[in-house]
Design a protein around this motif. Structure first.
Motif, PDB file in Angstrom:
ATOM      1  N   ARG A  68      36.199  29.277  41.578  1.00  0.00           N
ATOM      2  CA  ARG A  68      37.425  30.057  41.756  1.00  0.00           C
ATOM      3  C   ARG A  68      37.233  31.084  42.862  1.00  0.00           C
ATOM      4  N   ARG A  69      38.335  31.470  43.430  1.00  0.00           N
ATOM      5  CA  ARG A  69      38.325  32.432  44.530  1.00  0.00           C
ATOM      6  C   ARG A  69      38.176  33.849  43.985  1.00  0.00           C
TER       7      ARG A  69
ATOM      8  N   THR B 109      39.582  41.961  49.392  1.00  0.00           N
ATOM      9  CA  THR B 109      40.960  41.842  48.921  1.00  0.00           C
ATOM     10  C   THR B 109      41.101  40.608  48.040  1.00  0.00           C
ATOM     11  N   ARG B 110      41.682  40.782  46.854  1.00  0.00           N
ATOM     12  CA  ARG B 110      41.909  39.672  45.939  1.00  0.00           C
ATOM     13  C   ARG B 110      43.167  38.904  46.320  1.00  0.00           C
ATOM     14  N   LYS B 111      43.378  37.774  45.685  1.00  0.00           N
ATOM     15  CA  LYS B 111      44.549  36.942  45.964  1.00  0.00           C
ATOM     16  C   LYS B 111      45.842  37.691  45.690  1.00  0.00           C
ATOM     17  N   SER B 112      45.853  38.566  44.718  1.00  0.00           N
ATOM     18  CA  SER B 112      47.045  39.341  44.370  1.00  0.00           C
ATOM     19  C   SER B 112      47.362  40.421  45.391  1.00  0.00           C
TER      20      SER B 112
ATOM     21  N   GLY C 239      37.761  36.729  46.356  1.00  0.00           N
ATOM     22  CA  GLY C 239      38.494  37.575  47.304  1.00  0.00           C
ATOM     23  C   GLY C 239      38.071  37.233  48.724  1.00  0.00           C
TER      24      GLY C 239
ATOM     25  N   GLU D 125      35.511  34.393  53.032  1.00  0.00           N
ATOM     26  CA  GLU D 125      36.039  34.180  51.684  1.00  0.00           C
ATOM     27  C   GLU D 125      34.886  34.080  50.696  1.00  0.00           C
TER      28      GLU D 125
END
Length: 224
Positions: free
Chosen positions: A86-87, A118-121, A89, A76
């Motif tokens: 903040r995250r 890969t992002r959170k979305s 990806g 991560e």
């Protein structure tokens, strides 16, 4: 940790990451296979911006049962600004093939060039380059060297049967009585012509008679 294998995740660099902070963004990583054990990248290694460069190593300790389950390696990426973290990806890699190759104790090295982030979305943005190195296990290698090379199998167990007891079991003892019996040679029916010309000596034979005798008076009562 007992019966553990060392797994090194070598972070090289990333490109095209999403900027999650309005200020200068420091990027660091957290790696894990079991969610309960998450290991961050070294705090003394600083990487900034959307194209960070680390060249650092995150070391994980794996139990043999974890390797047998064929789990995923998760990395991560987090962006730390002046106010919050903040995250950015994550990357998830199936470790089944790597664990199978190293199941007999050998070291395994795999290179991942420009793996999608890969992002959170669920959208993919950015690429991560890293290596995975599973260290060898000397104990497993020693076991493999003990296995015969000619295909002969090693017995799993040996069953030893104790010799039968020479004395009879039970409340009785055996007695052997030996008697001598004299048999007259004239009683034989297999004599041939001419044998009567010579006197024959009596033949002594031995007869054994077997009988049972109680070991004790109490054992005799127990039999009724």
């Amino acid at each position: 940790m007992k019966d553990s294998r060392r797994l090194d995740v070598v972070l090289h660099s990333a490109t095209g990451l999403k900027k999650v902070s309005a200020s200068k963004m420091a990027v660091f990583a957290v790696a894990w296979i079991e969610p309960s054990v998450r290991v961050p990248s070294p705090s003394n290694v600083k990487a900034y911006g959307t194209n960070p460069v680390w060249n650092t190593t995150i070391s994980l300790s794996l139990e043999e049962r974890t390797m047998a389950q064929g789990m995923y390696l998760n990395i991560e990426l987090l962006g730390h600004g002046l106010v919050s973290t903040r995250r950015i990806g994550f990357v998830s890699v199936n470790m089944t093939d790597i664990f199978q190759k190293g199941s007999k104790g050998a070291a395994v090295h795999s290179h991942f060039q420009a793996h999608p982030v890969t992002r959170k979305s669920g959208r993919q943005q950015g690429l991560l380059t890293f290596d995975v190195h599973l260290h060898e296990c000397p104990n497993l290698l020693a076991v493999q060297e003990m296995i015969p090379k000619n295909g002969a199998s090693i017995p799993r167990s040996i069953t030893v049967v104790p010799p039968a007891s020479s004395s009879p079991q039970g409340p009785f003892d055996f007695q052997v009585q030996q008697s001598d019996e004299i048999v007259s040679p004239g009683s034989s029916t297999s004599s041939e012509d001419g044998d009567n010309d010579h006197p024959k000596e009596p033949v002594r034979t031995h007869t054994r008679v077997y009988s049972l005798r109680p070991k004790s008076f109490s054992s005799l009562l127990a039999c009724h």
